[in-house]
Design an enzyme around this catalytic site. Sequence first.
Site, PDB file in Angstrom:
ATOM      1  N   LYS A 137       0.863  -0.999  -0.077  1.00 11.03           N
ATOM      2  CA  LYS A 137      -0.013  -0.019  -0.042  1.00 11.03           C
ATOM      3  C   LYS A 137       0.695   1.437  -0.128  1.00 11.03           C
ATOM      4  O   LYS A 137       0.541   2.334  -0.574  1.00 11.03           O
ATOM      5  CB  LYS A 137      -0.952   0.152   1.319  1.00 11.03           C
ATOM      6  CG  LYS A 137      -2.016  -0.855   1.123  1.00 11.03           C
ATOM      7  CD  LYS A 137      -3.226  -0.560   2.013  1.00 11.03           C
ATOM      8  CE  LYS A 137      -4.429  -1.551   1.754  1.00 11.03           C
ATOM      9  NZ  LYS A 137      -5.483  -1.484   2.901  1.00 11.03           N
ATOM     10  N   LYS A 179     -11.286  -3.191  -4.823  1.00 11.87           N
ATOM     11  CA  LYS A 179     -11.523  -1.927  -5.501  1.00 11.87           C
ATOM     12  C   LYS A 179     -10.082  -1.266  -5.978  1.00 11.87           C
ATOM     13  O   LYS A 179     -10.433  -0.095  -6.198  1.00 11.87           O
ATOM     14  CB  LYS A 179     -12.475  -1.406  -4.570  1.00 11.87           C
ATOM     15  CG  LYS A 179     -11.805  -1.319  -2.984  1.00 11.87           C
ATOM     16  CD  LYS A 179     -12.941  -1.494  -2.133  1.00 11.87           C
ATOM     17  CE  LYS A 179     -12.597  -1.797  -0.588  1.00 11.87           C
ATOM     18  NZ  LYS A 179     -13.673  -2.190   0.081  1.00 11.87           N
ATOM     19  N   LYS A 232      -6.223 -10.333  -7.711  1.00 11.58           N
ATOM     20  CA  LYS A 232      -7.689 -10.540  -6.864  1.00 11.58           C
ATOM     21  C   LYS A 232      -8.398  -9.488  -7.225  1.00 11.58           C
ATOM     22  O   LYS A 232      -8.145  -8.210  -7.364  1.00 11.58           O
ATOM     23  CB  LYS A 232      -7.361 -10.871  -5.381  1.00 11.58           C
ATOM     24  CG  LYS A 232      -7.146  -9.337  -4.820  1.00 11.58           C
ATOM     25  CD  LYS A 232      -7.272  -9.863  -3.079  1.00 11.58           C
ATOM     26  CE  LYS A 232      -7.381  -8.498  -2.356  1.00 11.58           C
ATOM     27  NZ  LYS A 232      -7.858  -8.648  -0.937  1.00 11.58           N
TER      28      LYS A 232
END
Length: 330
Positions: free
Chosen positions: A111, A197, A194
Amino acid sequence: MTRVLSCIQPTGPVHLGNYLGALRNWVSGQHECDAFHGIVDLHALTVTDRPGVVGENTLELAATLFAVGLDPEVATVFVQSHVPEHTQLGWIMECTVSYGELSRMTQFKDKAAKREADFVSAGLFTYPALQAADILLYDADDVPVGEDQRQHIEITRDIAERFNTRFGATFVVPKMVTPKAGAKVTDLQDPTSKMSKSSGGDAGIVYLHDDPSVIMKKFKRAVTDSDSEVHFDRAHKPGVSNLLEILAACTGRSPEEVAAGYQQYGPLKNDTGEAVVEVLRPIQERHRSLLEDRAELSRLLRRGAEKARVVASSTLARAYRNIGLLPLDV
Ligand code: AMP
Ligand code: TRP
């Protein structure tokens, strides 16, 4: 009775991966276990800073959780920021985990790297400590989550064991449980990643609130594989295997069983789209009517927070006591 806890972040619309990989199992699990489910809005602050957005997403997600079938009379569904014990225990968790351990978290590394020049908050780094608090506050035995959360559950176990060794038996050491069918749903346009969003575009993501026509279109355009055989093989046929896994999860069969019924990709795509539309239809109807009654949603969340606080406050008091923090009345 086994105590189960799992949480989800209100960071945008819920997709089919969240539903088949997580929410659906929360719903079936509520009747077999003592289930706690949190909407972790404070976790969402690690990547969101626009005013008002998290609150709206939280309400939307609450409606979704009740719409997919979580029963407020059976499960405890609450919003993390309504239960202040999360942040209180979160600090203690930060003092129980090491900088080195947090540095090894792959989700943080991913991230932080994705945010590039953007602001990388310290909260993104200490996120697993807050997650450990979410879990340990409720004496959870089982934490049902997708594979991507394995490292976070491992670190929670390490924190619990370390705390118990330092300060005496305080926390239940939880274990991760993964659902069998539909544990992993990948992107329809990029079937090796995967469904998420945070991935590229919307074409590969099926949202729970997509119109049936949009859902059918997304499945018809799903990327398959270069040969034309239908069989289940995640490594060599990721696109077809993803469709088989989704159809299997929607119809309660195994992907191999489903594969036996198809020779061509066209009918498989169509049937998978239709199965998803049928599974989502009643959920979409309930979601619409719940969002029309905000007062009722608030009532349900207030009740969830009250039930959650009974457990959370007693665990926090136990932790304070075992650490030996000075009580107000000495
Ligand atoms: P997230 O949206 O990443 O916060 O995930 C919420 C929950 O859904 C977590 O328990 C995840 O493990 C699960 N989840 C998210 N994406 C997928 C996916 N593509 N397949 C299966 N489970 C998923
Ligand atoms: N980290 C989880 C995710 O990204 C969300 C989460 C926060 C969670 N606290 C939790 C999951 C406690 C299970 C238990 O999906």
